[in-house]
Design an enzyme around this catalytic site. Structure first.
Site, PDB file in Angstrom:
ATOM      1  N   ARG A  61       0.830  -1.206   0.000  1.00 32.44           N
ATOM      2  CA  ARG A  61       0.000   0.000   0.000  1.00 32.44           C
ATOM      3  C   ARG A  61       0.866   1.259   0.000  1.00 32.44           C
ATOM      4  NH1 ARG A  61      -5.259   1.136   0.921  1.00 32.44           N
ATOM      5  NH2 ARG A  61      -5.804   3.142   1.868  1.00 32.44           N
ATOM      6  N   TYR A  63       3.980   1.454  -1.081  1.00 34.84           N
ATOM      7  CA  TYR A  63       4.620   1.518  -2.403  1.00 34.84           C
ATOM      8  C   TYR A  63       3.668   2.142  -3.420  1.00 34.84           C
ATOM      9  CZ  TYR A  63       6.686   0.049  -6.821  1.00 34.84           C
ATOM     10  OH  TYR A  63       7.213   0.030  -8.093  1.00 34.84           O
ATOM     11  N   SER A 108      22.280 -20.923 -29.586  1.00 32.64           N
ATOM     12  CA  SER A 108      21.613 -22.004 -28.874  1.00 32.64           C
ATOM     13  C   SER A 108      22.663 -22.771 -28.070  1.00 32.64           C
ATOM     14  CB  SER A 108      20.907 -22.938 -29.853  1.00 32.64           C
ATOM     15  OG  SER A 108      19.950 -22.242 -30.614  1.00 32.64           O
ATOM     16  N   GLU A 143      23.919 -23.660 -13.818  1.00 32.70           N
ATOM     17  CA  GLU A 143      22.758 -22.816 -13.561  1.00 32.70           C
ATOM     18  C   GLU A 143      21.517 -23.485 -14.125  1.00 32.70           C
ATOM     19  OE1 GLU A 143      24.165 -19.351 -15.521  1.00 32.70           O
ATOM     20  OE2 GLU A 143      23.580 -20.001 -17.527  1.00 32.70           O
ATOM     21  N   LYS A 145      18.363 -24.279 -16.388  1.00 35.49           N
ATOM     22  CA  LYS A 145      17.969 -23.991 -17.765  1.00 35.49           C
ATOM     23  C   LYS A 145      16.508 -23.529 -17.715  1.00 35.49           C
ATOM     24  CE  LYS A 145      17.774 -25.860 -22.459  1.00 35.49           C
ATOM     25  NZ  LYS A 145      16.362 -25.443 -22.687  1.00 35.49           N
ATOM     26  N   ARG A 166      15.313 -12.991 -28.913  1.00 34.93           N
ATOM     27  CA  ARG A 166      16.445 -13.718 -29.504  1.00 34.93           C
ATOM     28  C   ARG A 166      16.305 -13.821 -31.025  1.00 34.93           C
ATOM     29  NH1 ARG A 166      17.524 -18.929 -31.172  1.00 34.93           N
ATOM     30  NH2 ARG A 166      19.742 -19.415 -31.195  1.00 34.93           N
ATOM     31  N   CYS A 432     -10.350 -35.138 -46.156  1.00 32.67           N
ATOM     32  CA  CYS A 432     -10.103 -34.031 -45.242  1.00 32.67           C
ATOM     33  C   CYS A 432     -11.366 -33.720 -44.433  1.00 32.67           C
ATOM     34  CB  CYS A 432      -9.677 -32.783 -46.035  1.00 32.67           C
ATOM     35  SG  CYS A 432      -9.520 -31.283 -45.016  1.00 32.67           S
ATOM     36  N   CYS A 435     -12.735 -30.033 -45.814  1.00 29.54           N
ATOM     37  CA  CYS A 435     -13.230 -29.738 -47.163  1.00 29.54           C
ATOM     38  C   CYS A 435     -13.569 -30.985 -47.962  1.00 29.54           C
ATOM     39  CB  CYS A 435     -12.205 -28.900 -47.919  1.00 29.54           C
ATOM     40  SG  CYS A 435     -10.668 -29.787 -48.302  1.00 29.54           S
ATOM     41  N   CYS A 448      -4.060 -32.984 -46.822  1.00 29.50           N
ATOM     42  CA  CYS A 448      -5.269 -32.645 -47.561  1.00 29.50           C
ATOM     43  C   CYS A 448      -4.854 -32.133 -48.936  1.00 29.50           C
ATOM     44  CB  CYS A 448      -6.056 -31.574 -46.801  1.00 29.50           C
ATOM     45  SG  CYS A 448      -7.315 -30.738 -47.786  1.00 29.50           S
TER      46      CYS A 448
END
Length: 697
Positions: A61, A63, A108, A143, A145, A166, A432, A435, A448
């Site tokens: 409050r 803040y 990567s 660390e 991932k 990225r 399909c 259609c 299709c």
């Protein structure tokens, strides 16, 4: 302390701050500026204590009152500052997310869930260092991932200048306005940061806030996100920063991409980042050997469900940066880092239905609709069955009890049938479901044959046609395309060119301005470059690169459409399989009918130049930064059209690096290391003119 006392002594808003203020209109300008400066400093301090240190010193409050006072002062006295914490509430909506080049490649990481592969990585590291004459007694930094979205943040003189996704590792979308809304990301660094600092972080959505946010979406009648990573991916590219500000994003930082300061180890980087206000994971550990790294990953796996964020493995990095530089990287991944992945999460549930979905290219994908089951903290109600052969191999049918896995904590799939509910397996349709066109098999996959006329493929086809990699038509995002289809205004791609301002302006959420903008965009796309058109109409296996090769080889759309399989195989980047796909696509009467309808409405792709000059023969260029008057890809095409080569990375074989505005640092460093001349745009165009090459830049 009264407002008039601002500007002297310690900041009163850091500890036990007052929350009663004199009315803003009673302050003079100097007092308002001083109070706003102190409040900005205080809000940044409290942001750090809350988001980074997890140790707030004031309640929410209090803040909120400080934050609101700061915003009120900025509005009343026009004290806007680009790095003010109030920017977190959002800003003006953007028209698009421009593409920017990273200051250094965002690569990567090679990965595996097999511990022997991790040990093999360790042996490669030691062998490589031994070949380089360096110490092989190595240590590693481990660390989590993180399962989020990688971002690049660039700070200059301690202030946030730019943020980007990225992307392809070389270029990404500029998301600066959106990143400014994330509370854990400082707009101004603390302490004494380097003058220039580019860092890599992982943007994520914590589990608890993700669940709450999804519940809110369901209550509002919206589709929930499948998992936190998808929620982040769907948020970070929003064009309205105020939308991003409403979503509970967080960020961990774990790597320095470029800096004016030197770091001897990755461990030193991780220690220094929090000093500048950049949040790091408390689960980072320095280990003495690869065995300890394997143990680290196993401990992290044991604690996985207790973490407040999603992780899908552990990253193991060679700690010494000089050794890392000696090992270097492949085109996609560093040789000094490896990700030891977690095994997929598994649970059992029952298949209630099997649906067959139609993709943009006509590929039919069977999807198992499941009794909802929680798999690793995420509720899964559907899972892919991949293709008809997979269904037959599994023997899966409606009513079966099955084991569900989440590959990489993202894509759920059926791993095995544990308790059959029938004596047979699901019979894949031979027509399909959208259609009723015949279904054809291509190896294990089914397609299709309806092509561009298949209605279920329509939305994806229109979105692809208008995407940046196609004709780059603004205003045809997912929401608008769906609305146009639902209203019956677009039943196939050519219908786009029948849209009118009057018809669009009557739609809910549209106005005359937005309608005029879309019609203007469509008119501007009437004569697209041939390569863009080929990439846009959805020919299987034909992306921008292959489309460019086809355009340069054949010159006109008619020539491409008339080409035989053998002629297509004579094109760079086109092998037998791709050649057959292209040939079959244009042999389809339905596809030809769509192309004919586009031409009837005035869409006529511009012919491409097929002759290659020799003015730049033997020269190799690399481009970085943005050029005035034409895109970097257009500059590359210009070079190649006149006999030169355009590559993406600098090496000893490069003749010139052309650096436009906001160039990448790594390419310039590589150029200097290889004694490659660096040309600005003016020098580049002078060189072209000297060799008889005309430009329109």
């Amino acid at each position: 302390m009264s407002d008039a006392a601002m500007g002297t002594g310690d900041n009163p808003y850091l500890r036990d701050p007052p929350t009663e203020f004199d009315p803003a209109e009673e302050l003079d300008a100097a007092t308002a500026r001083a109070q706003a400066a102190a409040l900005r400093e205080a809000v940044r301090f409290h942001d750090r204590r809350y988001y980074v240190d997890a140790d707030p010193v004031i309640d929410d409050r209090t803040y909120d009152r400080l934050f609101e006072r700061l915003r009120r002062l900025e509005e009343a006295f026009d004290l806007d500052a680009a790095d003010s914490p109030t920017r977190r509430v959002g800003g003006e909506p953007l028209d698009e997310l421009p593409t920017v080049e990273h200051v250094a490649p965002m690569l990567s990481i090679d990965s595996s869930g097999d511990p022997e592969e991790v040990r093999a990585f360790d042996r490669r590291v030691r062998d490589g260092l031994d070949d380089a004459g360096l110490d092989t007694d190595v240590t590693y930094l481990c660390e989590p991932k993180f399962d989020g979205i990688s971002v690049e943040l660039v700070y200059e003189d301690g202030r946030l200048k730019r943020a980007a996704t990225r992307g392809d590792g070389v270029e990404g979308d500029d998301i600066t306005a959106n990143i400014r809304t994330v509370g854990s990301i400082p707009q101004r660094l603390r302490g004494e940061p380097p003058e220039r600092l580019a860092v890599r972080g992982e943007l994520f959505m914590p589990r608890g806030p993700f669940s709450e946010y999804n519940s809110e979406r369901v209550a509002e009648g919206k589709e929930p996100f499948a998992n936190p990573r998808n929620a982040v991916a769907g948020t970070v590219r929003q064009l309205d920063p105020s939308t991003v500000a409403e979503r509970p994003l967080d960020c961990f930082f774990f790597d320095v991409l470029a800096s004016s300061a030197e770091f001897e180890t990755h461990s030193e980087q991780v220690r220094r980042l929090p000093e500048w206000g950049l949040k790091t994971s408390l689960r980072v550990a320095h280990v003495d050997d690869i065995g300890a790294a394997l143990d680290y990953r196993d401990r992290l796996l044991d604690d996985r469900d207790d973490l407040s964020y999603e992780v899908d493995g552990a990253v193991v990095k060679l700690d010494d940066r000089r050794s890392c530089e000696a090992l270097g990287a492949t085109s996609r991944a560093p040789r000094w880092a490896f990700a030891y992945k977690f095994p997929p999460r598994t649970e059992e549930t029952t298949v209630r239905q099997i649906a067959v979905q139609v993709g943009r290219t006509g590929r039919l994908t069977p999807v198992a609709m499941l009794d909802p089951v929680e798999v690793g903290g995420v509720t899964v109600s559907r899972a892919t069955l991949h293709n008809p052969d997979q269904i037959a191999d599994l023997g899966v049918d409606v009513g079966d009890r099955v084991e569900i896995q989440r590959a990489g904590d993202v894509i759920p799939y059926v791993e095995a049938v544990t308790e059959p509910g029938s004596d047979d397996h699901f019979q894949f349709p031979d027509h399909c479901p959208a259609c009723d066109s015949a279904v054809e098999r291509d190896g294990p996959n089914a397609f299709c044959t309806g092509g561009l006329a298949c209605p279920t493929q329509l939305q994806r086809a229109v979105e692809h046609y208008a995407a940046r990699s196609g004709l780059d038509i603004e205003g045809l995002g997912e929401k608008n395309v769906q609305q146009l289809i639902d209203e019956g205004l677009v039943e196939r791609i050519p219908d786009l060119y029948d849209l009118t301002v009057e018809g669009l302006a009557d739609l809910e959420g549209w106005g005359e301005t937005s309608a005029e903008n879309l019609v203007r965009e469509l008119e501007a796309a009437m004569e697209p470059p041939l390569a863009d058109f080929l990439a846009a109409i959805g020919v299987p296996e034909v992306g921008p690169t292959t489309a460019t090769s086809l355009a340069r080889h054949f010159g006109t759309l008619d020539a491409v459409m008339a080409a035989s399989t053998a002629e297509l195989e004579g094109v760079d980047d086109v092998g037998p399989i791709v050649a057959e796909e292209i040939h079959e696509f244009f042999r389809s009467e339905r596809n030809r009918a769509v192309v004919d309808a586009l031409r009837e409405r005035g869409v006529e792709p511009r012919a491409a130049e097929t002759e290659t000059g020799t003015e730049l023969e033997g020269l190799t260029f690399v481009f970085t930064g943005s050029l005035d008057g034409y895109t970097r890809s257009e500059a590359q095409e210009l070079v190649e059209r006149h006999g030169g080569n355009a590559t993406s990375s600098v090496s000893g074989n490069t003749d010139y690096l052309v650096a436009g505005a906001n160039p990448g640092v790594s390419k310039q460093d590589d150029a200097e290391a290889n004694d490659v001349p660096i040309l600005d745009q003016a020098a580049f165009e002078t060189l072209l003119a000297d060799r008889g090459v005309e430009t329109e830049g």
